[in-house]
Design a protein around this motif. Structure first.
Motif, PDB file in Angstrom:
ATOM      1  N   ILE A  42      -7.705  -7.887   3.855  1.00 40.93           N
ATOM      2  CA  ILE A  42      -6.935  -6.671   3.623  1.00 40.93           C
ATOM      3  C   ILE A  42      -7.403  -5.622   4.636  1.00 40.93           C
ATOM      4  O   ILE A  42      -8.602  -5.352   4.724  1.00 40.93           O
ATOM      5  CB  ILE A  42      -7.157  -6.125   2.199  1.00 40.93           C
ATOM      6  N   GLU A  68      -8.741  -2.393   6.251  1.00 42.72           N
ATOM      7  CA  GLU A  68      -9.622  -1.424   5.604  1.00 42.72           C
ATOM      8  C   GLU A  68      -8.925  -0.110   5.257  1.00 42.72           C
ATOM      9  O   GLU A  68      -9.359   0.603   4.351  1.00 42.72           O
ATOM     10  CB  GLU A  68     -10.829  -1.147   6.505  1.00 42.72           C
ATOM     11  N   ARG A 120      -5.950  -2.807  -6.752  1.00 43.55           N
ATOM     12  CA  ARG A 120      -6.539  -4.113  -7.027  1.00 43.55           C
ATOM     13  C   ARG A 120      -7.728  -3.990  -7.976  1.00 43.55           C
ATOM     14  O   ARG A 120      -7.879  -4.799  -8.900  1.00 43.55           O
ATOM     15  CB  ARG A 120      -6.980  -4.768  -5.717  1.00 43.55           C
ATOM     16  N   THR A 125      -6.229  -1.218  -2.282  1.00 44.71           N
ATOM     17  CA  THR A 125      -7.587  -1.544  -2.720  1.00 44.71           C
ATOM     18  C   THR A 125      -7.894  -0.945  -4.088  1.00 44.71           C
ATOM     19  O   THR A 125      -8.479  -1.612  -4.958  1.00 44.71           O
ATOM     20  CB  THR A 125      -8.608  -1.045  -1.683  1.00 44.71           C
ATOM     21  N   SER A 178      -6.086   1.984   1.362  1.00 48.88           N
ATOM     22  CA  SER A 178      -6.866   2.483   0.225  1.00 48.88           C
ATOM     23  C   SER A 178      -6.113   2.391  -1.094  1.00 48.88           C
ATOM     24  O   SER A 178      -6.721   2.154  -2.147  1.00 48.88           O
ATOM     25  CB  SER A 178      -7.291   3.934   0.479  1.00 48.88           C
ATOM     26  N   ASP A 199       0.826  -1.196   0.000  1.00 53.02           N
ATOM     27  CA  ASP A 199       0.000   0.000   0.000  1.00 53.02           C
ATOM     28  C   ASP A 199       0.870   1.259   0.000  1.00 53.02           C
ATOM     29  O   ASP A 199       0.575   2.230  -0.709  1.00 53.02           O
ATOM     30  CB  ASP A 199      -0.907  -0.005   1.226  1.00 53.02           C
TER      31      ASP A 199
END
Length: 206
Positions: free
Chosen positions: A184, A186, A195, A192, A189, A149
């Motif tokens: 994952i 939360e 992805r 996410t 970001s 991340d």
């Protein structure tokens, strides 16, 4: 060219995505291996791949190539299309570095958790479990997600501006994490969003 694999498993998925990225899926014959039935541990299969794992690539001259990174490197060099492993020494090194971090810290860590700290593939195949090690690797997977991340906060993809095998490996690792119920966090970001972006690629979305 033949690929012996089990559709839906993480490492076979990496190879299939790489083939799709190169537009070469129809240039390969896929041979299903019954992993749940233990076919990968038979003498016949281990004669092709002593690692007793899928996938395994068989070339027209009878050569067998195992290890997912080796297979995807061959695919990338053999077929035309944008490179997945880099075209300069610096790119190749950066992609290899991030690919190994995604593989060891995420995909393999999730795999270790799955095979050691959960029922895994069942008692017939999971014969030498160490739950303590498995749970420690679950922590490693979560730590790696946090690291990825942070990388993606400043980069479009894991090794810079271009999609590469590192992204394929991390994407497969997260899919395995879903299956193994390794969530994952939360707050990640960037991971996410990355992805979702990768999931929309034709090689994955279909």
């Amino acid at each position: 060219m033949k690929i012996f694999d089990t559709e839906g498993f993480p490492n076979p998925a990496r190879v299939r995505i790489a083939l799709a990225e190169k537009g070469a899926t129809d240039k390969v014959d896929f041979i299903a291996v019954d992993v749940m039935g233990g076919e990968h541990r038979t003498d016949a299969f281990k004669a092709m791949n002593p690692d007793a794992a899928v996938p395994c690539l068989e070339l027209a001259d009878g050569t067998h190539i195992s290890q997912c990174n080796a297979i995807t490197e061959y695919i990338d060099g053999h077929f035309e299309g944008p490179s997945l492993t880099g075209t300069t020494p610096k790119q190749r090194a950066q992609i290899s570095m991030m690919n190994l971090r995604a593989e060891n810290g995420l995909l393999n860590a999730v795999g270790t958790y799955f095979h050691h700290a959960t029922p895994g593939l069942g008692p017939d195949l999971e014969t030498d479990q160490c739950a303590v090690w498995g749970n420690r690797q679950k922590e490693t997977a979560t730590q790696t997600m946090t690291y990825l991340d942070e990388v993606l906060a400043d980069n479009d993809y894991l090794a810079g501006t271009e999609f590469s095998v590192a992204d394929i490996t991390a994407f497969a690792g997260l899919a395995f994490a879903d299956f193994a119920k390794v969530e994952i966090p939360e707050n990640l970001s960037h991971l996410t969003a990355w992805r979702a972006k990768v999931a929309s690629r034709p090689s994955i979305a279909g």
